[in-house]
Design a protein around this motif. Structure first.
Motif, PDB file in Angstrom:
ATOM      1  N   ARG A 133      29.415  51.046  49.950  1.00 46.27           N
ATOM      2  CA  ARG A 133      28.789  49.720  49.874  1.00 46.27           C
ATOM      3  C   ARG A 133      29.702  48.641  50.461  1.00 46.27           C
ATOM      4  NH1 ARG A 133      30.074  51.384  44.698  1.00 46.27           N
ATOM      5  NH2 ARG A 133      31.744  50.224  43.648  1.00 46.27           N
ATOM      6  N   GLU A 134      29.076  47.554  50.921  1.00 50.39           N
ATOM      7  CA  GLU A 134      29.821  46.449  51.514  1.00 50.39           C
ATOM      8  C   GLU A 134      30.558  45.632  50.461  1.00 50.39           C
ATOM      9  OE1 GLU A 134      30.452  45.435  54.649  1.00 50.39           O
ATOM     10  OE2 GLU A 134      29.635  47.355  55.251  1.00 50.39           O
ATOM     11  N   GLY A 135      29.978  45.457  49.290  1.00 51.64           N
ATOM     12  CA  GLY A 135      30.627  44.693  48.233  1.00 51.64           C
ATOM     13  C   GLY A 135      30.191  43.240  48.200  1.00 51.64           C
ATOM     14  N   PHE A 173      36.127  49.729  44.027  1.00 52.43           N
ATOM     15  CA  PHE A 173      35.354  50.631  43.176  1.00 52.43           C
ATOM     16  C   PHE A 173      34.388  49.868  42.276  1.00 52.43           C
ATOM     17  CE2 PHE A 173      39.085  53.781  43.470  1.00 52.43           C
ATOM     18  CZ  PHE A 173      38.502  54.427  44.545  1.00 52.43           C
ATOM     19  N   LEU A 174      34.765  48.615  41.933  1.00 52.02           N
ATOM     20  CA  LEU A 174      33.912  47.804  41.068  1.00 52.02           C
ATOM     21  C   LEU A 174      32.966  46.898  41.855  1.00 52.02           C
ATOM     22  CD1 LEU A 174      36.422  46.841  38.228  1.00 52.02           C
ATOM     23  CD2 LEU A 174      34.579  48.523  38.156  1.00 52.02           C
ATOM     24  N   GLY A 175      32.951  47.029  43.187  1.00 55.10           N
ATOM     25  CA  GLY A 175      31.922  46.373  43.980  1.00 55.10           C
ATOM     26  C   GLY A 175      32.297  45.094  44.685  1.00 55.10           C
ATOM     27  N   LEU A 176      33.597  44.736  44.757  1.00 56.17           N
ATOM     28  CA  LEU A 176      33.995  43.529  45.468  1.00 56.17           C
ATOM     29  C   LEU A 176      34.192  43.858  46.953  1.00 56.17           C
ATOM     30  CD1 LEU A 176      34.679  40.545  44.797  1.00 56.17           C
ATOM     31  CD2 LEU A 176      37.093  41.209  44.711  1.00 56.17           C
ATOM     32  N   HIS A 177      33.877  42.911  47.801  1.00 52.23           N
ATOM     33  CA  HIS A 177      34.054  43.096  49.245  1.00 52.23           C
ATOM     34  C   HIS A 177      35.531  43.278  49.581  1.00 52.23           C
ATOM     35  CE1 HIS A 177      34.168  42.070  53.561  1.00 52.23           C
ATOM     36  NE2 HIS A 177      32.929  42.517  53.582  1.00 52.23           N
ATOM     37  N   LYS A 178      35.832  44.042  50.629  1.00 56.86           N
ATOM     38  CA  LYS A 178      37.214  44.367  50.966  1.00 56.86           C
ATOM     39  C   LYS A 178      38.070  43.135  51.241  1.00 56.86           C
ATOM     40  CE  LYS A 178      35.851  47.415  54.039  1.00 56.86           C
ATOM     41  NZ  LYS A 178      35.857  48.426  55.133  1.00 56.86           N
ATOM     42  N   GLN A 179      37.556  42.197  52.033  1.00 54.56           N
ATOM     43  CA  GLN A 179      38.343  41.014  52.350  1.00 54.56           C
ATOM     44  C   GLN A 179      38.582  40.159  51.109  1.00 54.56           C
ATOM     45  OE1 GLN A 179      39.757  40.166  55.292  1.00 54.56           O
ATOM     46  NE2 GLN A 179      39.080  42.065  56.235  1.00 54.56           N
ATOM     47  N   ALA A 180      37.556  40.031  50.264  1.00 55.12           N
ATOM     48  CA  ALA A 180      37.708  39.269  49.024  1.00 55.12           C
ATOM     49  C   ALA A 180      38.702  39.952  48.094  1.00 55.12           C
ATOM     50  CB  ALA A 180      36.354  39.124  48.328  1.00 55.12           C
ATOM     51  N   ALA A 181      38.640  41.283  48.017  1.00 55.29           N
ATOM     52  CA  ALA A 181      39.566  42.038  47.172  1.00 55.29           C
ATOM     53  C   ALA A 181      41.004  41.814  47.631  1.00 55.29           C
ATOM     54  CB  ALA A 181      39.216  43.523  47.207  1.00 55.29           C
ATOM     55  N   ALA A 182      41.233  41.833  48.944  1.00 53.31           N
ATOM     56  CA  ALA A 182      42.584  41.642  49.467  1.00 53.31           C
ATOM     57  C   ALA A 182      43.071  40.220  49.214  1.00 53.31           C
ATOM     58  CB  ALA A 182      42.607  41.956  50.954  1.00 53.31           C
ATOM     59  N   ARG A 183      42.221  39.238  49.440  1.00 46.71           N
ATOM     60  CA  ARG A 183      42.628  37.849  49.206  1.00 46.71           C
ATOM     61  C   ARG A 183      43.060  37.628  47.761  1.00 46.71           C
ATOM     62  NH1 ARG A 183      37.927  34.021  50.767  1.00 46.71           N
ATOM     63  NH2 ARG A 183      39.361  32.452  49.924  1.00 46.71           N
ATOM     64  N   PHE A 184      42.220  38.063  46.821  1.00 46.37           N
ATOM     65  CA  PHE A 184      42.570  37.843  45.418  1.00 46.37           C
ATOM     66  C   PHE A 184      43.779  38.686  45.024  1.00 46.37           C
ATOM     67  CE2 PHE A 184      42.135  38.344  40.789  1.00 46.37           C
ATOM     68  CZ  PHE A 184      42.117  36.997  40.436  1.00 46.37           C
ATOM     69  N   SER A 185      43.883  39.885  45.578  1.00 45.68           N
ATOM     70  CA  SER A 185      45.022  40.751  45.275  1.00 45.68           C
ATOM     71  C   SER A 185      46.341  40.072  45.637  1.00 45.68           C
ATOM     72  CB  SER A 185      44.888  42.077  46.030  1.00 45.68           C
ATOM     73  OG  SER A 185      46.066  42.844  45.928  1.00 45.68           O
ATOM     74  N   PHE A 186      46.394  39.451  46.812  1.00 45.51           N
ATOM     75  CA  PHE A 186      47.649  38.844  47.234  1.00 45.51           C
ATOM     76  C   PHE A 186      47.872  37.485  46.575  1.00 45.51           C
ATOM     77  CE2 PHE A 186      47.066  41.844  50.833  1.00 45.51           C
ATOM     78  CZ  PHE A 186      48.199  42.597  50.572  1.00 45.51           C
ATOM     79  N   LEU A 187      46.810  36.773  46.217  1.00 44.04           N
ATOM     80  CA  LEU A 187      46.987  35.536  45.472  1.00 44.04           C
ATOM     81  C   LEU A 187      47.564  35.821  44.090  1.00 44.04           C
ATOM     82  CD1 LEU A 187      43.724  33.540  46.352  1.00 44.04           C
ATOM     83  CD2 LEU A 187      46.037  33.147  47.210  1.00 44.04           C
ATOM     84  N   MET A 188      47.056  36.876  43.440  1.00 45.48           N
ATOM     85  CA  MET A 188      47.551  37.204  42.102  1.00 45.48           C
ATOM     86  C   MET A 188      48.937  37.837  42.150  1.00 45.48           C
ATOM     87  SD  MET A 188      45.014  40.432  41.261  1.00 45.48           S
ATOM     88  CE  MET A 188      45.793  41.116  39.806  1.00 45.48           C
ATOM     89  N   ALA A 189      49.389  38.222  43.338  1.00 47.56           N
ATOM     90  CA  ALA A 189      50.724  38.807  43.467  1.00 47.56           C
ATOM     91  C   ALA A 189      51.821  37.755  43.369  1.00 47.56           C
ATOM     92  CB  ALA A 189      50.850  39.536  44.805  1.00 47.56           C
ATOM     93  N   VAL A 190      51.510  36.514  43.722  1.00 52.56           N
ATOM     94  CA  VAL A 190      52.534  35.475  43.801  1.00 52.56           C
ATOM     95  C   VAL A 190      53.242  35.257  42.460  1.00 52.56           C
ATOM     96  CG1 VAL A 190      52.914  33.004  44.166  1.00 52.56           C
ATOM     97  CG2 VAL A 190      51.569  34.322  45.810  1.00 52.56           C
ATOM     98  N   PRO A 191      52.512  35.015  41.340  1.00 52.62           N
ATOM     99  CA  PRO A 191      53.238  34.828  40.078  1.00 52.62           C
ATOM    100  C   PRO A 191      53.969  36.077  39.616  1.00 52.62           C
ATOM    101  CG  PRO A 191      50.868  34.896  39.691  1.00 52.62           C
ATOM    102  CD  PRO A 191      51.064  34.806  41.165  1.00 52.62           C
ATOM    103  N   VAL A 192      53.439  37.262  39.935  1.00 56.24           N
ATOM    104  CA  VAL A 192      54.086  38.510  39.505  1.00 56.24           C
ATOM    105  C   VAL A 192      55.387  38.734  40.274  1.00 56.24           C
ATOM    106  CG1 VAL A 192      53.860  41.015  39.440  1.00 56.24           C
ATOM    107  CG2 VAL A 192      51.956  39.581  38.730  1.00 56.24           C
ATOM    108  N   ILE A 193      55.329  38.582  41.608  1.00 53.56           N
ATOM    109  CA  ILE A 193      56.536  38.753  42.407  1.00 53.56           C
ATOM    110  C   ILE A 193      57.568  37.681  42.041  1.00 53.56           C
ATOM    111  CG2 ILE A 193      57.486  38.722  44.743  1.00 53.56           C
ATOM    112  CD1 ILE A 193      54.823  39.819  45.741  1.00 53.56           C
ATOM    113  N   GLY A 194      57.084  36.444  41.860  1.00 55.91           N
ATOM    114  CA  GLY A 194      57.994  35.375  41.462  1.00 55.91           C
ATOM    115  C   GLY A 194      58.606  35.621  40.093  1.00 55.91           C
ATOM    116  N   GLY A 195      57.788  36.107  39.149  1.00 51.57           N
ATOM    117  CA  GLY A 195      58.289  36.402  37.811  1.00 51.57           C
ATOM    118  C   GLY A 195      59.303  37.523  37.819  1.00 51.57           C
TER     119      GLY A 195
END
Length: 263
Positions: A133-135, A173-195
């Motif tokens: 699926r496209e997502g 796997f939960l149905g989000l589009h690939k580009q949207a999944a990547a964008r949110f994945s890297f946005l949520m990485a910032v506080p984790v990498i910084g922490g």
């Protein structure tokens, strides 16, 4: 650490932070093979800050949009609760990093278990070839997706489990589009990498000793290598997500994991 080795490990960090192959796993393996151990925390902090800077620069438009949302202006294509989503997404990984830090450090020094985690990453990526699926777009991001991606990110604290791979695959796997999944994945990485950098910096400040001029030059070169290679890898990976080539990294992770388990 020599200048050449610092540049090599910086490039390694920059590429593997964004490709779904686990940067921590690669640094643990190559650090073990080349004699650069996890106690070299200064270098670890610098290369992680370099990849953090690459994310901030590449997604600069998204960060500007998030600031506008915080100020109560237009939302763009983000969902209504994007700011709480980002805050919550860091909680699982933050808790794991704080309470299981010593166990994670032990795994970093055990190439067998790093290899096993790389095999898990590889198998997960190959399952993505079955996603047809496209997502849904970014606007459809909801709490279920955020919780699941947060838990996936927490699992990726283990060296060998790719942070980008696990979070993006979970979203797909939960149905989000690939580009949207990547964008949110890297946005949520910032506080984790910084922490993670803050936690490592705390341990570093408790140590005694000074750095020589040669070490400062090596660390600076490693930082720049990680920054430029990281930006390139991030841009390239976003293009890979347009097709199915992203999942083929599984064919790289599995053999590397087997090699790590057998050496």
């Amino acid at each position: 650490m020599s200048l050449g080795l610092a540049i090599f490990l910086g490039i390694l960090q920059g590429l593997t932070e964004f490709f779904p192959v686990s940067s921590s796993g690669h640094l643990a393996l190559f650090g073990s093979w080349f004699g650069v151990h996890s106690e070299d925390m200064t270098f670890e902090i610098l290369v992680h800050l370099a990849t953090l800077a690459a994310i901030m620069v590449y997604f600069r438009k998204d960060w500007v949009q998030l600031i506008k949302i915080f100020l109560g202006r237009e939302r763009g294509d983000f969902p209504p609760h994007i700011l709480p989503y980002l805050v919550f997404s860091m909680v699982p990984a933050g808790l794991v990093g704080i309470f299981l830090k010593d166990h994670i450090q032990w795994i970093k020094n055990e190439t067998f278990w790093v290899g096993a985690c790389l095999i898990v990453t590889g198998v997960t990526l190959l399952f993505g070839l079955r996603v047809k699926r496209e997502g849904v777009p970014m606007e459809k991001l909801d709490w279920l997706l955020v919780v699941a991606m947060g838990l996936a990110q927490a699992c990726a604290v283990l060296p060998g489990i790719s942070r980008s791979g696990s979070t993006i695959m979970c979203a797909l796997f939960l149905g989000l589009h690939k580009q949207a999944a990547a964008r949110f994945s890297f946005l949520m990485a910032v506080p984790v990498i910084g922490g993670a950098g803050v936690l490592t910096l705390k341990d570093l400040l408790e140590q005694e000793g000074t750095l020589s001029t040669d070490m400062l030059a090596a660390y600076g070169a490693g930082f720049m290598a990680a920054l430029f290679s990281g930006f390139f890898a991030l841009a390239f990976m976003m293009r890979l997500l347009e097709g199915r080539r992203f999942f083929y990294f599984g064919f790289y992770c599995i053999p590397l994991g087997i090699l790590a388990m057998t050496l």
